[in-house]
Design a protein around this motif. Structure first.
Motif, mmCIF file in Angstrom:
data_model
loop_
_atom_site.group_PDB
_atom_site.id
_atom_site.type_symbol
_atom_site.label_atom_id
_atom_site.label_comp_id
_atom_site.label_asym_id
_atom_site.label_seq_id
_atom_site.Cartn_x
_atom_site.Cartn_y
_atom_site.Cartn_z
ATOM 1 N N ASN A 49 80.235 -26.109 -5.820
ATOM 2 C CA ASN A 49 81.440 -25.982 -4.988
ATOM 3 C C ASN A 49 82.364 -24.866 -5.462
ATOM 4 O O ASN A 49 82.946 -24.144 -4.640
ATOM 5 N N ASN A 50 82.504 -24.709 -6.771
ATOM 6 C CA ASN A 50 83.469 -23.739 -7.317
ATOM 7 C C ASN A 50 82.954 -22.310 -7.338
ATOM 8 O O ASN A 50 83.746 -21.364 -7.265
ATOM 9 N N TYR A 51 81.651 -22.137 -7.447
ATOM 10 C CA TYR A 51 81.099 -20.798 -7.614
ATOM 11 C C TYR A 51 80.032 -20.436 -6.581
ATOM 12 O O TYR A 51 80.140 -19.443 -5.875
ATOM 13 N N THR A 52 78.980 -21.265 -6.530
ATOM 14 C CA THR A 52 77.824 -20.897 -5.703
ATOM 15 C C THR A 52 78.186 -20.733 -4.241
ATOM 16 O O THR A 52 77.880 -19.708 -3.618
ATOM 17 N N PHE A 53 78.807 -21.751 -3.669
ATOM 18 C CA PHE A 53 79.099 -21.713 -2.240
ATOM 19 C C PHE A 53 80.126 -20.633 -1.898
ATOM 20 O O PHE A 53 80.144 -20.116 -0.784
ATOM 21 N N VAL A 54 80.953 -20.272 -2.860
ATOM 22 C CA VAL A 54 81.907 -19.172 -2.648
ATOM 23 C C VAL A 54 81.158 -17.838 -2.634
ATOM 24 O O VAL A 54 81.311 -17.022 -1.713
ATOM 25 N N ALA A 55 80.313 -17.632 -3.645
ATOM 26 C CA ALA A 55 79.581 -16.360 -3.754
ATOM 27 C C ALA A 55 78.639 -16.150 -2.572
ATOM 28 O O ALA A 55 78.523 -15.031 -2.044
ATOM 29 N N GLU A 56 77.979 -17.206 -2.128
ATOM 30 C CA GLU A 56 76.958 -17.046 -1.091
ATOM 31 C C GLU A 56 77.548 -16.632 0.258
ATOM 32 O O GLU A 56 76.830 -16.064 1.091
ATOM 33 N N ARG A 64 74.988 -29.768 6.011
ATOM 34 C CA ARG A 64 76.038 -30.731 5.655
ATOM 35 C C ARG A 64 76.453 -30.515 4.202
ATOM 36 O O ARG A 64 75.753 -29.871 3.423
ATOM 37 N N ASN A 65 77.599 -31.070 3.841
ATOM 38 C CA ASN A 65 78.089 -31.069 2.459
ATOM 39 C C ASN A 65 78.146 -29.683 1.829
ATOM 40 O O ASN A 65 77.795 -29.485 0.659
ATOM 41 N N ALA A 66 78.613 -28.718 2.621
ATOM 42 C CA ALA A 66 78.833 -27.347 2.137
ATOM 43 C C ALA A 66 79.919 -26.738 3.016
ATOM 44 O O ALA A 66 80.227 -27.273 4.097
ATOM 45 N N PRO A 67 80.533 -25.625 2.617
ATOM 46 C CA PRO A 67 81.561 -24.998 3.444
ATOM 47 C C PRO A 67 81.033 -24.642 4.840
ATOM 48 O O PRO A 67 79.862 -24.282 4.999
ATOM 49 N N ALA A 68 81.894 -24.742 5.825
ATOM 50 C CA ALA A 68 81.498 -24.491 7.215
ATOM 51 C C ALA A 68 80.828 -23.133 7.382
ATOM 52 O O ALA A 68 79.881 -22.986 8.175
ATOM 53 N N ALA A 69 81.287 -22.140 6.621
ATOM 54 C CA ALA A 69 80.729 -20.783 6.750
ATOM 55 C C ALA A 69 79.267 -20.709 6.322
ATOM 56 O O ALA A 69 78.569 -19.735 6.648
ATOM 57 N N LEU A 70 78.783 -21.730 5.603
ATOM 58 C CA LEU A 70 77.405 -21.711 5.113
ATOM 59 C C LEU A 70 76.503 -22.719 5.824
ATOM 60 O O LEU A 70 75.324 -22.846 5.467
ATOM 61 N N LEU A 71 77.023 -23.418 6.798
ATOM 62 C CA LEU A 71 76.221 -24.442 7.461
ATOM 63 C C LEU A 71 75.434 -23.843 8.628
ATOM 64 O O LEU A 71 75.970 -23.075 9.424
#
Length: 423
Positions: A97-104, A166-173
């Motif tokens: 949540n803090n790093y991976t999903f932001v970077a991707e 699911r269970n990730a930021p909307a921008a990555l779903l």
């Protein structure tokens, strides 16, 4: 026009799995060998005194104080996380949540994806890695970027678009209906040159049952295609999967019910797999990717390789850096940490076993042992050369090495990218 080339030096390879066979039946070692290559394939190999008279003017590059090995194979790695390697860890879910999903999210930009793919592959080559099984992001252009970059190096890269809804930021779903994106990528890349597409659900918590149905259908349509995901990395993750999938017997069953447990399915970590789950891995031929630097970095635990490598219920195991929770591009350093994990379990194994895992063992886990992971005629010419005296302390320590096993242990304990003389 076809041109033969050759390299000369000490050479190490394996015929079989030393976890299950006598080492003498597995090990191929020549103190002075020649490997002859043509059109990207190994055409001849053996003792230098036998091969050299047959070469008839073929140029031979000699590597002194070095060891020729099969190119390292990294069977579980996230290239989009290159930019967050060495980010403060916490534990798996927090780190995602803090790093991976932001970077991707940055990989929506193809130029950014191109830049990271180039840095990632350049570092792999510098570390003697010649093949990798790679996670991209939900954005198809991130897949294009890594395959395009790999083509320039003529690397065997296996990669796929991450599926998660699911269970990730909307921008990555994405959605279950976006299977067409994977199908388009398969059509564009699979089997083109040395590229191989991999069906890639990120892990159970980020895919709804509807998406898992879609992924299962895609797998059924492509029965020989690689599948990659994660399983039983972290105890909190295992508990979360139980909440999300109450109908499943366990984490492994949450994949098996969609037809995703099979030969050439590679699941990262597997630290907390139960005996029942290991039985499923054995029966289906699925493999575990051992990611020790990541497992230590995120406090996930220590995989017990020998528990998987039992004659009663053998499971294929490959070795992996798992960047960017993994902390090094170096497979040598990954072997170092894998040895420590084995020690923590009270089940250490030799440096020869470690080098087997980094080459032929990983090739077997990926179902590619007929193409890569060994040095013998007919195999693809993916090789790395280790300088056995790459730093002052290694050069000093090598004066006291009394066996091949000790030489290899020194390298996997003390060496890093500086030891790779050639890839």
């Amino acid at each position: 026009m076809s041109i033969k080339t050759a390299i000369r030096g000490a050479m190490l390879s394996f015929r079989k799995d030393p976890f299950f066979h006598d080492m003498d039946d597995c090990l191929v070692y020549e103190s002075d060998a020649v490997v002859v290559m043509e059109n990207g394939k190994i055409v001849k190999t053996g003792a230098a005194d036998k091969i050299l008279p047959e070469l008839d003017g073929v140029p031979v590059k000699r590597y002194a104080d070095s060891l020729i090995i099969p190119g390292f194979i990294d069977c579980h790695v996230h290239y989009p996380q290159t930019e967050i390697i060495a980010a403060y860890g916490e534990q798996l879910i927090e780190w995602l949540n803090n790093y991976t999903f932001v970077a991707e999210q940055g990989f929506k930009n193809k130029e950014h994806a191109d830049e990271v793919a180039e840095v990632f592959l350049r570092e792999q080559v510098r570390n003697g890695v010649t093949s990798s099984t790679v996670y991209c992001t939900v954005f198809p252009q991130s897949v294009d970027a890594v395959f395009e970059a790999a083509a320039k190096y003529d690397m065997r890269i296996m990669a796929g678009k991450v599926c998660m809804d699911r269970n990730a930021p909307a921008a990555l779903l994405d959605t279950p209906q976006r299977a067409y994106e994977s199908k388009a990528l398969i059509s564009r890349w699979h089997g083109k040159g040395r590229a191989e597409y991999v069906i890639t659900p990120r892990f159970v918590p980020t895919s709804t049952p509807e998406q898992m149905e879609m992924i299962g259908a895609l797998a059924q349509e492509n029965p020989d295609m690689l599948i990659q995901s994660h399983v039983s990395e972290n105890v909190n993750e295992v508990a979360w999967v139980k909440e999300l999938c109450p109908e499943a017997k366990d984490y492994t069953d949450a994949y098996a019910r969609y037809g995703l447990m099979r030969r050439r399915a590679i699941y990262g970590h597997g630290i907390h797999l139960t005996d029942r789950e290991l039985g499923v891995f054995n029966e289906t031929g699925a493999s575990v990717a051992h990611c020790p630097t990541s497992n230590f970095f995120l406090g996930s635990g220590c995989l017990n390789v020998k528990k998987l490598k039992t004659e009663q219920r053998p499971v294929h195991v490959g070795l992996a850096t798992d960047l960017g929770a993994g902390t090094s591009f170096s497979i040598l350093q990954t072997m170092n940490e894998a040895y420590k994990a084995a020690q923590m379990n009270g089940t250490p194994y030799s440096s020869l076993h470690s080098f087997y895992l980094a080459g032929r063992g990983t090739a077997e886990a990926l179902g590619l042992a007929g193409k890569i992971g060994s040095i013998e005629p007919g195999m693809e010419a993916d090789l790395a050369v280790i300088n056995l005296k790459s730093t002052p302390i290694i050069e000093y320590r090598m004066r006291y090495a009394k066996s091949l096993e000790e030489v290899l242990f020194i390298q996997m304990t003390l060496a890093d990218d500086r030891a790779i003389a050639a890839t």
